[in-house]
Design a protein around this motif. Structure first.
Motif, PDB file in Angstrom:
ATOM      1  N   PHE A  62      -5.868   7.159  11.486  1.00  0.00           N
ATOM      2  CA  PHE A  62      -6.988   6.608  10.735  1.00  0.00           C
ATOM      3  C   PHE A  62      -7.886   7.708  10.188  1.00  0.00           C
ATOM      4  CE2 PHE A  62      -6.831   2.354  13.236  1.00  0.00           C
ATOM      5  CZ  PHE A  62      -5.625   2.073  12.620  1.00  0.00           C
ATOM      6  N   GLU A  63      -8.353   7.488   8.958  1.00  0.00           N
ATOM      7  CA  GLU A  63      -9.149   8.501   8.269  1.00  0.00           C
ATOM      8  C   GLU A  63     -10.350   8.986   9.075  1.00  0.00           C
ATOM      9  OE1 GLU A  63      -9.527   6.524   4.517  1.00  0.00           O
ATOM     10  OE2 GLU A  63      -7.523   7.246   3.963  1.00  0.00           O
ATOM     11  N   SER A  64     -10.940   8.065   9.843  1.00  0.00           N
ATOM     12  CA  SER A  64     -12.135   8.451  10.610  1.00  0.00           C
ATOM     13  C   SER A  64     -11.777   9.142  11.916  1.00  0.00           C
ATOM     14  CB  SER A  64     -12.959   7.197  10.899  1.00  0.00           C
ATOM     15  OG  SER A  64     -12.091   6.209  11.458  1.00  0.00           O
ATOM     16  N   ALA A  65     -10.472   9.123  12.285  1.00  0.00           N
ATOM     17  CA  ALA A  65     -10.068   9.651  13.615  1.00  0.00           C
ATOM     18  C   ALA A  65     -10.278  11.149  13.715  1.00  0.00           C
ATOM     19  CB  ALA A  65      -8.619   9.316  13.888  1.00  0.00           C
TER      20      ALA A  65
ATOM     21  N   LEU B 214       2.478  14.974   1.312  1.00  0.00           N
ATOM     22  CA  LEU B 214       2.453  13.600   1.819  1.00  0.00           C
ATOM     23  C   LEU B 214       1.114  13.286   2.476  1.00  0.00           C
ATOM     24  CD1 LEU B 214       6.020  13.782   3.264  1.00  0.00           C
ATOM     25  CD2 LEU B 214       5.277  12.040   1.633  1.00  0.00           C
ATOM     26  N   ARG B 215       0.684  12.031   2.369  1.00  0.00           N
ATOM     27  CA  ARG B 215      -0.566  11.671   3.032  1.00  0.00           C
ATOM     28  C   ARG B 215      -0.312  11.587   4.534  1.00  0.00           C
ATOM     29  NH1 ARG B 215      -2.122   5.839   0.688  1.00  0.00           N
ATOM     30  NH2 ARG B 215      -3.657   5.875   2.346  1.00  0.00           N
TER      31      ARG B 215
ATOM     32  N   GLY C  87       4.560   7.478   9.970  1.00  0.00           N
ATOM     33  CA  GLY C  87       5.240   7.145  11.225  1.00  0.00           C
ATOM     34  C   GLY C  87       5.644   8.402  11.981  1.00  0.00           C
ATOM     35  N   LEU C  88       6.116   9.407  11.239  1.00  0.00           N
ATOM     36  CA  LEU C  88       6.513  10.679  11.865  1.00  0.00           C
ATOM     37  C   LEU C  88       5.322  11.317  12.569  1.00  0.00           C
ATOM     38  CD1 LEU C  88       8.730  12.613   9.265  1.00  0.00           C
ATOM     39  CD2 LEU C  88       9.367  12.006  11.612  1.00  0.00           C
ATOM     40  N   ARG C  89       4.185  11.297  11.870  1.00  0.00           N
ATOM     41  CA  ARG C  89       3.003  11.907  12.466  1.00  0.00           C
ATOM     42  C   ARG C  89       2.594  11.164  13.737  1.00  0.00           C
ATOM     43  NH1 ARG C  89      -3.146  13.257  10.357  1.00  0.00           N
ATOM     44  NH2 ARG C  89      -3.591  14.372  12.268  1.00  0.00           N
ATOM     45  N   ALA C  90       2.547   9.831  13.642  1.00  0.00           N
ATOM     46  CA  ALA C  90       2.126   9.036  14.801  1.00  0.00           C
ATOM     47  C   ALA C  90       3.130   9.188  15.943  1.00  0.00           C
ATOM     48  CB  ALA C  90       1.991   7.566  14.407  1.00  0.00           C
ATOM     49  N   GLU C  91       4.402   9.237  15.616  1.00  0.00           N
ATOM     50  CA  GLU C  91       5.415   9.342  16.669  1.00  0.00           C
ATOM     51  C   GLU C  91       5.425  10.747  17.293  1.00  0.00           C
ATOM     52  OE1 GLU C  91       9.126   7.600  15.320  1.00  0.00           O
ATOM     53  OE2 GLU C  91       8.093   5.761  14.674  1.00  0.00           O
ATOM     54  N   ALA C  92       5.052  11.758  16.523  1.00  0.00           N
ATOM     55  CA  ALA C  92       4.916  13.104  17.102  1.00  0.00           C
ATOM     56  C   ALA C  92       3.734  13.110  18.074  1.00  0.00           C
ATOM     57  CB  ALA C  92       4.708  14.139  15.987  1.00  0.00           C
ATOM     58  N   HIS C  93       2.666  12.397  17.688  1.00  0.00           N
ATOM     59  CA  HIS C  93       1.494  12.258  18.558  1.00  0.00           C
ATOM     60  C   HIS C  93       1.894  11.565  19.869  1.00  0.00           C
ATOM     61  CE1 HIS C  93      -2.936  11.516  19.149  1.00  0.00           C
ATOM     62  NE2 HIS C  93      -2.438  10.561  19.915  1.00  0.00           N
TER      63      HIS C  93
ATOM     64  N   LEU D  29       0.811  -1.209   0.000  1.00  0.00           N
ATOM     65  CA  LEU D  29       0.000   0.000   0.000  1.00  0.00           C
ATOM     66  C   LEU D  29       0.851   1.269   0.000  1.00  0.00           C
ATOM     67  CD1 LEU D  29      -2.940   1.083   0.320  1.00  0.00           C
ATOM     68  CD2 LEU D  29      -2.561   1.048   2.792  1.00  0.00           C
ATOM     69  N   LEU D  30       1.979   1.213   0.726  1.00  0.00           N
ATOM     70  CA  LEU D  30       2.780   2.418   0.960  1.00  0.00           C
ATOM     71  C   LEU D  30       4.205   2.238   0.472  1.00  0.00           C
ATOM     72  CD1 LEU D  30       1.720   2.677   4.703  1.00  0.00           C
ATOM     73  CD2 LEU D  30       0.978   4.282   2.928  1.00  0.00           C
ATOM     74  N   ARG D  31       4.763   3.277  -0.170  1.00  0.00           N
ATOM     75  CA  ARG D  31       6.212   3.273  -0.440  1.00  0.00           C
ATOM     76  C   ARG D  31       6.891   3.586   0.896  1.00  0.00           C
ATOM     77  NH1 ARG D  31       8.926   0.992  -3.610  1.00  0.00           N
ATOM     78  NH2 ARG D  31      10.503   2.590  -3.880  1.00  0.00           N
ATOM     79  N   HIS D  32       8.148   3.190   1.008  1.00  0.00           N
ATOM     80  CA  HIS D  32       8.843   3.328   2.288  1.00  0.00           C
ATOM     81  C   HIS D  32       8.720   4.735   2.896  1.00  0.00           C
ATOM     82  CE1 HIS D  32      11.819   2.914   5.408  1.00  0.00           C
ATOM     83  NE2 HIS D  32      12.490   3.940   4.901  1.00  0.00           N
ATOM     84  N   GLY D  33       9.026   5.759   2.104  1.00  0.00           N
ATOM     85  CA  GLY D  33       9.019   7.117   2.640  1.00  0.00           C
ATOM     86  C   GLY D  33       7.620   7.591   3.008  1.00  0.00           C
ATOM     87  N   GLU D  34       6.615   7.088   2.303  1.00  0.00           N
ATOM     88  CA  GLU D  34       5.232   7.439   2.651  1.00  0.00           C
ATOM     89  C   GLU D  34       4.887   6.863   4.022  1.00  0.00           C
ATOM     90  OE1 GLU D  34       2.907   7.623  -1.586  1.00  0.00           O
ATOM     91  OE2 GLU D  34       3.524   5.630  -0.937  1.00  0.00           O
TER      92      GLU D  34
END
Ligand SMILES: NC(=O)c1ccc[n+]([C@@H]2O[C@H](COP(=O)([O-])OP(=O)(O)OC[C@H]3O[C@@H](n4cnc5c(N)ncnc54)[C@H](O)[C@@H]3O)[C@@H](O)[C@H]2O)c1
Ligand SMILES: [Zn+2]
Length: 359
Positions: A356-359, A299-300, A268-274, A258-263
């Motif tokens: 998650f999109e619904s979050a 970026l998505r 991961g960056l977003r989740a880890e910042a959270h 589904l995802l290329r590595h950098g995507e």
């Protein structure tokens, strides 16, 4: 730029048009450069780039030969063996020089073969994807994948020279740009000047060559800095794993389809910042800044909901695991990260759910 390591020095050149001038640039930097270098490339990569590299070598009287790798099944031991046979066929001895032209898959595999063929020959990286130019081609980590997992066999074997020619990125597919931008975002969290540049610019690096050159130079300088400080990835260099603990787990949980590595790194960056904010390390202002940065880079920042337990299971199997806790390089502030072992899996699950999109 020059990286000094226990195996000698690596010169890293960032220069437009360098692909066409390999025949002068390489012999000038590599003592006793082979007159018959072996250009290793991905059979699927643009033919024009291979032809230009060969012409650039021939113009200076060299007699290069080319080996095309079939990387449709990824970088495998079988392809590494095939390359060894191709080198023997050419009577390559220990003075051989391999030139890896392509993305990270080509440089990882060629570097690995350079490490093991006749117990070690020299090689040069000429990366042709954004991700390979700013990350995979620099730092001496080489290797191949096994059916059981990625990068399970490899060696630290640094290239002698890395030639980064921004011109070769013209024509890179959009998904490969995004994949590279995920790593650019990682470097921007590590290097405040890059973050400031990206926040201030109104143009897109894909159609502003001067901006792209600046970004490339800053990313390369950041990678060089960490690699030189920690050749074997045992200490400070682990900061480069920013976004990767959750990023890798998302890649694995979605079957690497589904995802290329950098995507995945961007998510991961977003989740880890959270997570970093939830644990009280980062401010919510900084978390928002990371999200805005990812959006600026196109970026998505969300994915469809998936099985969180599965993602956690992959994160636990990550190489960075220590006991039951999961080890993270967490973003804290611009230019600041923190190595943390997080045992509260619920917090990590919340961070994954925040994507998650619904979050
Ligand atoms: N050694 C390291 O430190 C390190 C770091 C990060 C990633 N990696 C490795 O790098 C690999 C990923 O590298 P990648 O993202 O470059 O992918 P890749 O090597 O798989 O290349 C992606 C695709 O882009 C094509 N391509 C390459 N250059 C092109 C160009 N100029 N124009 C158009 N198409 C082009 C390739 O043919 C390929 O189909 C993975 O195997 C990963 O494990 C290694
Ligand atoms: Zn990465």
């Amino acid at each position: 730029m020059r990286i000094r390591s226990s195996r000698g020095a690596t010169d890293v050149l960032v220069e437009r048009g360098a692909l066409d001038a390999l025949g002068t640039a390489l012999p000038a930097r590599i003592p006793g450069f082979s007159s018959t270098p072996v250009l290793v490339h991905d059979a699927a990569s643009p033919k024009g780039l291979v032809a230009r590299a060969l012409r650039g070598l021939e113009r200076d009287g060299l007699e290069p030969s080319a080996v095309a790798l079939d990387l449709r099944g990824g970088k495998t031991l079988a392809q590494a063996e095939a390359l060894c046979h191709a080198l023997l066929e050419r009577d390559c001895d220990r003075t051989a020089v391999l030139i890896a032209l392509g993305g990270g898959a080509v440089s990882d595999l060629t570097g690995f073969v350079a490490a093991i063929y006749l117990r070690g020959v020299r090689y040069v990286n000429v990366p042709t994807t954004l991700l390979a130019q700013i990350d995979a081609s620099i730092g001496g980590k080489t290797g191949v994948d096994l059916p059981e997992g990625k990068n399970l066999v490899g060696a630290f074997w640094p290239p002698t020279v890395v030639v980064v020619d921004p011109d070769v990125l013209t024509g890179l597919p959009a998904t490969e740009w995004s994949s590279g931008f995920g790593e650019v975002a990682k470097y921007a969290v590590l290097a405040e000047d890059l973050l400031a540049l990206l926040e201030a610019t109104t143009s897109s690096p894909t159609n502003d060559p001067a901006l792209l050159d600046q970004i490339l130079a800053m990313c390369v300088r950041t990678k060089v800095r960490y690699v030189e400080a920690d050749e074997f990835d045992r200490g400070v260099r682990r900061a480069l794993n920013l976004g990767h603990t959750i990023g890798h787990a998302l890649e694995a949980a979605t079957g690497f389809a589904l995802l290329r590595h950098g995507e995945a790194v961007a998510l991961g960056l977003r989740a880890e910042a959270h997570l970093s904010r939830a644990l009280g390390f980062a401010s919510s202002e900084f978390e928002q800044r990371v999200v805005r940065l990812l959006r600026r880079l196109g970026l998505r920042t969300t994915i469809p909901a998936l099985d969180v337990d599965r993602v956690l299971a992959f994160a636990r199997h990550d190489k960075k695991r220590e006991g039951d806790a999961i080890r993270f390089a967490l973003p804290v502030a611009p230019g600041e990260t923190r190595m943390v072992d997080v045992a509260e899996l619920g917090r990590i699950a919340d961070a994954v759910r925040s994507l998650f999109e619904s979050a």
